[in-house]
Design an enzyme around this catalytic site. Structure first.
Site, PDB file in Angstrom:
ATOM      1  CG  ASP A  55      -2.037  -1.029   1.093  1.00 32.45           C
ATOM      2  OD1 ASP A  55      -2.301  -1.485  -0.031  1.00 32.45           O
ATOM      3  OD2 ASP A  55      -2.639  -1.374   2.120  1.00 32.45           O
ATOM      4  CE1 TYR A 170      -3.620   7.061  13.812  1.00 34.01           C
ATOM      5  CE2 TYR A 170      -2.907   8.942  12.499  1.00 34.01           C
ATOM      6  CZ  TYR A 170      -3.023   8.302  13.724  1.00 34.01           C
ATOM      7  OH  TYR A 170      -2.543   8.922  14.842  1.00 34.01           O
ATOM      8  CB  SER A 173      -5.958   2.557  13.766  1.00 34.21           C
ATOM      9  OG  SER A 173      -5.589   1.570  12.831  1.00 34.21           O
TER      10      SER A 173
END
Length: 268
Positions: A55, A170, A173
């Protein structure tokens, strides 16, 4: 001109398809196999690119195209770690896979940063723009939406704005929502909020302009990160989606990004 002996299904150069690979050992080994199996267009002249890596390499490739002003479709194959933005690595039938691929449009965020030193920076973000505290002290940030103060003071480790394509990274998360690719929304997500303690963020239309003003930026210093590009000691950050710079990622129909993002909501 390619030699006549090159089989049609292996002559990717004639189709304007070029090859890129990260510096990782696995990606380089895969590139050597592909170069022996297929003919390739020069990457500078290619109308479509095959990218080998993870990625991070896909984001790097997309940013290079944005910076160069020449955006081309990309078919990625995973030779990295996670590979959420990539297809499965396979050597055979590559021309057929590319011809049958499902195109997915992704539009980047534009981040404009003002620092306490008077500098201004502008950078694109495909996944997210995040603000992060630089010191042991929590950041204090004023949040504005379309020019209006939505939150006078957010005390936190940071805050981010994520695109649908980046909502599983992110943002997820940090306990932000997963956004379907066709949702036309952005995720505004706090990172370890202290006050208001129970605020979990917001989902905003993707034509929203978000502005973060850092309160007490000299003592409670904050950095701003657009994907992998960081600016430190910021005083204000403006964020908006730029559909005029949309990019196309190509996916095997049975492994398309939009369906995988939707299914991430059921992951355990």
């Amino acid at each position: 001109m390619q030699p006549a002996s090159v089989p049609v299904d292996r002559d990717l150069a004639a189709r304007g398809i070029g090859l890129l690979a990260s510096h990782g050992e696995s990606a380089q080994a895969a590139a050597r196999l592909l170069q022996r199996r297929y003919s390739w267009a020069d990457e500078r002249d290619a109308r479509l690119l095959v990218a080998l890596g993870g990625d991070g390499f896909m984001l790097h490739t997309l940013h290079q195209m944005l910076d160069g002003g020449e955006v081309r479709p990309v078919f990625g194959m995973n030779r990295g770690t996670v590979g959420f933005l990539m297809n499965e690595w396979r050597l055979d039938r590559l021309a057929e896979r590319i011809a049958a691929a499902k195109p997915i449009k992704v539009a980047p965020l534009t981040m404009t940063v003002h620092t306490i030193h008077g500098d201004e920076w502008t950078h694109a973000a495909i996944n997210e723009v995040s603000l992060l505290r630089e010191t042991r002290q929590a950041a204090k940030i004023e949040v504005l939406v379309n020019g209006r103060v939505a939150m006078p003071e957010l005390v936190c480790d940071g805050v981010l704005v994520a695109t649908p394509a980046g909502s599983t990274a992110y943002n997820f998360s940090a306990r932000g929502p997963i956004l379907p690719l066709n949702a036309n929304m952005l995720a505004l997500t706090p990172i370890a909020p202290f006050r208001p303690r129970r605020w979990s963020g917001a989902i905003l239309p993707d034509d929203t302009r978000v502005c973060f003003r850092v309160l007490d930026p000299q003592d409670r210093m904050v950095s701003a990160v657009a994907d992998q590009f960081e600016v430190r000691d910021v005083s204000q950050v403006e964020i908006s989606l730029d559909r005029s710079r949309s990019m196309t990622l190509l996916f095997d129909p049975e492994h398309a990004l939009d369906e995988r993002i939707a299914m991430e909501q059921f992951a355990t």
